[in-house]
Design a protein around this motif. Structure first.
Motif, PDB file in Angstrom:
ATOM      1  N   GLN A 203       0.967  -1.251   0.105  1.00 35.25           N
ATOM      2  CA  GLN A 203       0.093   0.017   0.094  1.00 35.25           C
ATOM      3  C   GLN A 203       0.901   1.431  -0.164  1.00 35.25           C
ATOM      4  O   GLN A 203       1.687   1.426   1.013  1.00 35.25           O
ATOM      5  N   THR A 204       0.728   2.084  -1.230  1.00 37.97           N
ATOM      6  CA  THR A 204       1.720   3.148  -1.148  1.00 37.97           C
ATOM      7  C   THR A 204       0.943   4.245  -2.124  1.00 37.97           C
ATOM      8  O   THR A 204       0.298   3.711  -2.968  1.00 37.97           O
ATOM      9  N   PRO A 205       1.491   5.476  -2.005  1.00 47.88           N
ATOM     10  CA  PRO A 205       0.541   6.344  -2.766  1.00 47.88           C
ATOM     11  C   PRO A 205       0.965   6.515  -4.003  1.00 47.88           C
ATOM     12  O   PRO A 205      -0.156   6.754  -5.161  1.00 47.88           O
ATOM     13  N   GLN A 206       1.868   6.252  -4.693  1.00 51.85           N
ATOM     14  CA  GLN A 206       2.732   6.705  -5.912  1.00 51.85           C
ATOM     15  C   GLN A 206       3.059   5.476  -6.765  1.00 51.85           C
ATOM     16  O   GLN A 206       3.790   4.529  -6.071  1.00 51.85           O
ATOM     17  N   GLU A 207       2.589   5.419  -7.998  1.00 49.06           N
ATOM     18  CA  GLU A 207       3.088   4.307  -8.900  1.00 49.06           C
ATOM     19  C   GLU A 207       4.626   4.286  -8.829  1.00 49.06           C
ATOM     20  O   GLU A 207       5.230   3.082  -9.132  1.00 49.06           O
ATOM     21  N   THR A 208       5.119   5.471  -8.825  1.00 51.10           N
ATOM     22  CA  THR A 208       6.824   5.457  -8.917  1.00 51.10           C
ATOM     23  C   THR A 208       7.592   5.181  -7.779  1.00 51.10           C
ATOM     24  O   THR A 208       8.649   5.202  -7.587  1.00 51.10           O
ATOM     25  N   ASP A 209       6.700   4.955  -6.481  1.00 49.00           N
ATOM     26  CA  ASP A 209       7.583   4.537  -5.262  1.00 49.00           C
ATOM     27  C   ASP A 209       8.157   3.297  -5.560  1.00 49.00           C
ATOM     28  O   ASP A 209       7.779   2.090  -6.220  1.00 49.00           O
ATOM     29  N   PRO A 210       9.371   2.907  -4.777  1.00 49.67           N
ATOM     30  CA  PRO A 210      10.390   2.116  -5.206  1.00 49.67           C
ATOM     31  C   PRO A 210       9.832   0.799  -5.004  1.00 49.67           C
ATOM     32  O   PRO A 210      10.000  -0.138  -5.993  1.00 49.67           O
ATOM     33  N   ALA A 211       9.060   0.348  -4.037  1.00 49.33           N
ATOM     34  CA  ALA A 211       8.546  -0.890  -4.025  1.00 49.33           C
ATOM     35  C   ALA A 211       7.548  -1.450  -4.837  1.00 49.33           C
ATOM     36  O   ALA A 211       7.197  -2.513  -5.060  1.00 49.33           O
ATOM     37  N   VAL A 212       6.985  -0.603  -5.610  1.00 46.75           N
ATOM     38  CA  VAL A 212       5.794  -1.107  -6.493  1.00 46.75           C
ATOM     39  C   VAL A 212       6.693  -1.905  -7.807  1.00 46.75           C
ATOM     40  O   VAL A 212       6.129  -2.962  -8.145  1.00 46.75           O
ATOM     41  N   ALA A 213       7.857  -2.008  -7.779  1.00 45.59           N
ATOM     42  CA  ALA A 213       8.771  -2.802  -8.908  1.00 45.59           C
ATOM     43  C   ALA A 213       8.621  -3.994  -8.235  1.00 45.59           C
ATOM     44  O   ALA A 213       9.160  -5.026  -9.050  1.00 45.59           O
ATOM     45  N   ILE A 214       8.856  -4.137  -6.929  1.00 48.27           N
ATOM     46  CA  ILE A 214       9.022  -5.835  -6.377  1.00 48.27           C
ATOM     47  C   ILE A 214       7.744  -6.300  -6.053  1.00 48.27           C
ATOM     48  O   ILE A 214       7.848  -7.673  -5.590  1.00 48.27           O
ATOM     49  N   ALA A 215       6.557  -5.712  -6.031  1.00 46.15           N
ATOM     50  CA  ALA A 215       5.531  -6.132  -5.308  1.00 46.15           C
ATOM     51  C   ALA A 215       4.662  -6.885  -6.399  1.00 46.15           C
ATOM     52  O   ALA A 215       4.702  -6.958  -7.512  1.00 46.15           O
ATOM     53  N   HIS A 216       4.024  -8.064  -5.577  1.00 46.35           N
ATOM     54  CA  HIS A 216       3.238  -9.025  -6.514  1.00 46.35           C
ATOM     55  C   HIS A 216       1.943  -8.010  -6.928  1.00 46.35           C
ATOM     56  O   HIS A 216       1.460  -8.190  -8.150  1.00 46.35           O
ATOM     57  N   SER A 217       1.453  -7.356  -6.073  1.00 45.31           N
ATOM     58  CA  SER A 217       0.556  -6.106  -6.499  1.00 45.31           C
ATOM     59  C   SER A 217       0.295  -4.950  -5.468  1.00 45.31           C
ATOM     60  O   SER A 217       1.039  -5.097  -4.557  1.00 45.31           O
ATOM     61  N   THR A 218      -0.247  -4.123  -5.929  1.00 44.75           N
ATOM     62  CA  THR A 218      -0.306  -2.712  -5.238  1.00 44.75           C
ATOM     63  C   THR A 218      -1.571  -2.014  -4.767  1.00 44.75           C
ATOM     64  O   THR A 218      -2.569  -2.379  -5.692  1.00 44.75           O
ATOM     65  N   VAL A 219      -1.662  -1.543  -3.805  1.00 43.35           N
ATOM     66  CA  VAL A 219      -3.087  -0.853  -3.421  1.00 43.35           C
ATOM     67  C   VAL A 219      -2.452   0.548  -3.540  1.00 43.35           C
ATOM     68  O   VAL A 219      -1.719   1.119  -2.590  1.00 43.35           O
ATOM     69  N   LEU A 220      -2.735   1.439  -4.475  1.00 44.59           N
ATOM     70  CA  LEU A 220      -2.380   2.620  -4.559  1.00 44.59           C
ATOM     71  C   LEU A 220      -3.252   3.748  -3.895  1.00 44.59           C
ATOM     72  O   LEU A 220      -4.411   3.849  -4.142  1.00 44.59           O
ATOM     73  N   ALA A 221      -2.598   4.005  -2.721  1.00 46.13           N
ATOM     74  CA  ALA A 221      -3.238   4.873  -1.630  1.00 46.13           C
ATOM     75  C   ALA A 221      -2.391   5.282  -0.758  1.00 46.13           C
ATOM     76  O   ALA A 221      -1.384   4.808  -0.630  1.00 46.13           O
ATOM     77  N   PRO A 222      -2.793   6.573  -0.193  1.00 45.22           N
ATOM     78  CA  PRO A 222      -1.799   7.213   0.977  1.00 45.22           C
ATOM     79  C   PRO A 222      -1.686   5.992   1.979  1.00 45.22           C
ATOM     80  O   PRO A 222      -2.665   5.355   2.332  1.00 45.22           O
ATOM     81  N   ILE A 223      -0.781   6.011   2.932  1.00 45.96           N
ATOM     82  CA  ILE A 223      -0.171   5.027   3.932  1.00 45.96           C
ATOM     83  C   ILE A 223      -1.388   5.265   5.156  1.00 45.96           C
ATOM     84  O   ILE A 223      -1.679   4.088   5.461  1.00 45.96           O
ATOM     85  N   ALA A 224      -2.082   6.361   5.245  1.00 43.90           N
ATOM     86  CA  ALA A 224      -3.057   6.219   6.513  1.00 43.90           C
ATOM     87  C   ALA A 224      -4.457   6.152   6.054  1.00 43.90           C
ATOM     88  O   ALA A 224      -5.365   6.446   6.665  1.00 43.90           O
ATOM     89  N   ASP A 225      -4.426   5.686   4.783  1.00 39.43           N
ATOM     90  CA  ASP A 225      -6.115   5.583   4.377  1.00 39.43           C
ATOM     91  C   ASP A 225      -6.330   4.290   4.657  1.00 39.43           C
ATOM     92  O   ASP A 225      -6.100   3.067   4.200  1.00 39.43           O
ATOM     93  N   VAL A 226      -7.497   4.134   5.692  1.00 40.49           N
ATOM     94  CA  VAL A 226      -7.917   3.165   6.407  1.00 40.49           C
ATOM     95  C   VAL A 226      -8.754   2.087   5.356  1.00 40.49           C
ATOM     96  O   VAL A 226      -8.559   0.812   5.460  1.00 40.49           O
ATOM     97  N   ALA A 227      -9.483   2.754   4.465  1.00 40.31           N
ATOM     98  CA  ALA A 227     -10.288   1.782   3.406  1.00 40.31           C
ATOM     99  C   ALA A 227      -9.175   0.969   2.521  1.00 40.31           C
ATOM    100  O   ALA A 227      -9.477  -0.126   2.209  1.00 40.31           O
ATOM    101  N   ALA A 228      -8.387   1.907   2.213  1.00 38.71           N
ATOM    102  CA  ALA A 228      -7.343   1.163   1.426  1.00 38.71           C
ATOM    103  C   ALA A 228      -6.665  -0.030   2.045  1.00 38.71           C
ATOM    104  O   ALA A 228      -6.421  -1.045   1.581  1.00 38.71           O
ATOM    105  N   THR A 229      -6.409   0.116   3.370  1.00 37.94           N
ATOM    106  CA  THR A 229      -5.957  -0.907   4.198  1.00 37.94           C
ATOM    107  C   THR A 229      -6.774  -2.104   4.074  1.00 37.94           C
ATOM    108  O   THR A 229      -6.454  -3.293   4.440  1.00 37.94           O
ATOM    109  N   ALA A 230      -8.154  -1.762   4.412  1.00 38.19           N
ATOM    110  CA  ALA A 230      -9.249  -2.738   4.336  1.00 38.19           C
ATOM    111  C   ALA A 230      -9.122  -3.794   2.943  1.00 38.19           C
ATOM    112  O   ALA A 230      -8.956  -4.988   3.111  1.00 38.19           O
ATOM    113  N   SER A 231      -8.773  -3.114   1.880  1.00 35.17           N
ATOM    114  CA  SER A 231      -8.814  -3.464   0.863  1.00 35.17           C
ATOM    115  C   SER A 231      -7.483  -4.680   0.785  1.00 35.17           C
ATOM    116  O   SER A 231      -7.238  -5.502   0.411  1.00 35.17           O
ATOM    117  N   LEU A 232      -6.257  -3.848   1.338  1.00 30.52           N
ATOM    118  CA  LEU A 232      -5.148  -4.733   1.449  1.00 30.52           C
ATOM    119  C   LEU A 232      -5.430  -6.018   2.239  1.00 30.52           C
ATOM    120  O   LEU A 232      -4.872  -7.033   1.950  1.00 30.52           O
TER     121      LEU A 232
END
Ligand code: ADP
Length: 386
Positions: free
Chosen positions: A38-67
């Protein structure tokens, strides 16, 4: 996501997609784990190694529910989350490792200090403000600490952002104004002889593994270089290990924690702060320890046995490569020179280049007779030009 899935952990959710999550990539592959970040930007370093990404701010609780819906367990590479908001998820079965209790404690430097005192670990002298105090209250609290003192934001500080030395009483009020009267910690200025750090890991079975104590050196309050092991008098490292074990046990930690300390002139150890995740002071472990801090985090949060933490070389040094006030191609030219250095591994996080930003690091490993201080100076001469 339920507790009984824990022994089948395959997919780990990571809140935060910066370089710390990026450096988990190789360990995840080795352990056969998939990382969902879970990270806000497509260009954040870990997007490259992630199996998949939830593109959202760190403190976005709804996004963490989806994570949570995609993962067996959630861990952190960034602690600036909404702990209260995540509580409902924890109550309905999401497993957070470390627990939200640990995260809540660490998020406020006042709570950290109170906790250290409560479990008998040594703090610098400190006091705190909630933000609604009068100038007179501020002056009275500062007077008890004495000058110089350090004023720090209690929440969301990093890399020395939000940490200011107040030399004398006359600077107090203007400094507090610059802090916009947010909640702050006031603490004695410690004229330390060295800054030390140690990583500790604890598994779900309660096994604890402590890494070697290292010396960290900051420039303008930002970590510049780390020496492993720390060059300290006999007994200091065993006291650091004792602090690390106490903290891991008292926190009922599952995961890894970074502990930063001051070593005073007469070898007292005072805790500065802790971080509930992998830490810049532990990057050397990628190249110089049997189990890196990144692998250890993944091992512990996924119910795997804890790994050995001993050094695989006599000494190591890690130098941070911060963004320079120079054009982009100058950074790349210097990287080419660093790549040629023997016994070294270079990590470049592929972040946008900005002056002062942590863009990469280099680790060099040595035998017992070599001089890591001279090696660090040589690296810095290439990168920083002095
Ligand atoms: P951050 O949370 O932003 O990393 P720290 O509290 O770790 O901030 O402070 C950054 C650096 O500032 C420390 O590594 C240390 O060099 C210096 N510092 C912080 N607190 C003190 C203190 N009480 N006395 C002396 N130096 C301090």
């Amino acid at each position: 996501m339920a507790q009984d899935k824990a022994n089948l952990i395959k997919r780990v959710g990571v809140i935060g997609g910066g370089q710390l999550a990026w450096m988990m990539g190789q360990a995840a592959q080795k352990l056969g784990l998939e990382l969902v970040v879970q990270t806000p930007q497509e260009t954040d370093p870990a997007v490259a190694i992630a199996h998949s990404t939830v593109l959202a701010p760190i403190a976005d609780v709804a996004a963490t529910a989806s994570l949570a819906a995609q993962c067996d367990v959630i861990t952190f590479e960034n602690e600036f989350i909404d702990c209260a908001g995540l509580q409902t998820l924890a109550e309905s079965g999401t497993i957070f490792r470390p627990s939200l209790d640990v995260l809540t404690l660490v998020l406020d430097k006042r709570h950290q200090r109170e906790f250290f005192a409560q479990i008998g670990l040594p703090n610098p002298r400190y006091n705190y403000l909630d933000g609604d105090e009068s100038e007179a209250d501020l002056a009275a609290k500062a007077e008890i600490i004495g000058f110089p003192l350090v004023m720090k934001t209690r929440r969301l500080g990093y890399d020395g952002q939000g940490t200011t030395v107040v030399k004398e009483a006359s600077e107090l009020s203007a400094t507090w104004d610059r802090f916009d009267h947010v909640p702050v910690l006031l603490e004695e200025f410690v004229p330390f002889k060295q800054e030390l750090a140690v990583m500790v890991a604890r598994s779900t079975q309660g096994d604890v593994a402590v890494y070697p104590t290292v010396e960290t050196q900051q420039v303008d309050q930002v970590c510049r270089r780390v020496f492993a092991p720390a060059r300290v008098r006999a007994g200091v490292d065993s006291r650091m290990e004792g602090i690390a074990r106490t903290l891991a046990e008292q926190l009922q930690l599952v995961g890894v924690v970074g502990i930063e300390c001051f070593l005073t002139q007469n070898d007292r150890i005072l805790i500065n702060e802790i971080a509930p995740r992998t830490h810049n002071s532990g990057h050397y472990s990628l190249d110089a320890c049997q189990t890196s801090q990144f692998e250890q985090q993944l091992r512990t949060v996924s119910d795997r046995p804890i790994g050995p933490t001993t050094l695989t070389c006599s000494q190591a040094v890690m130098v941070n490569l911060l963004g320079l006030d120079e054009p982009e191609d100058s950074h790349h030219r210097k990287l080419q020179v660093l790549k040629e250095l023997p016994q070294s591994t270079l990590y470049w996080y592929t972040k946008d280049i900005r002056p002062g930003r942590k863009l990469g690091h280099i680790t060099q490993c040595f035998g017992p007779a070599e001089d890591p201080t001279a090696a660090a100076a040589a690296i810095e001469a290439i990168w920083y030009g002095s």
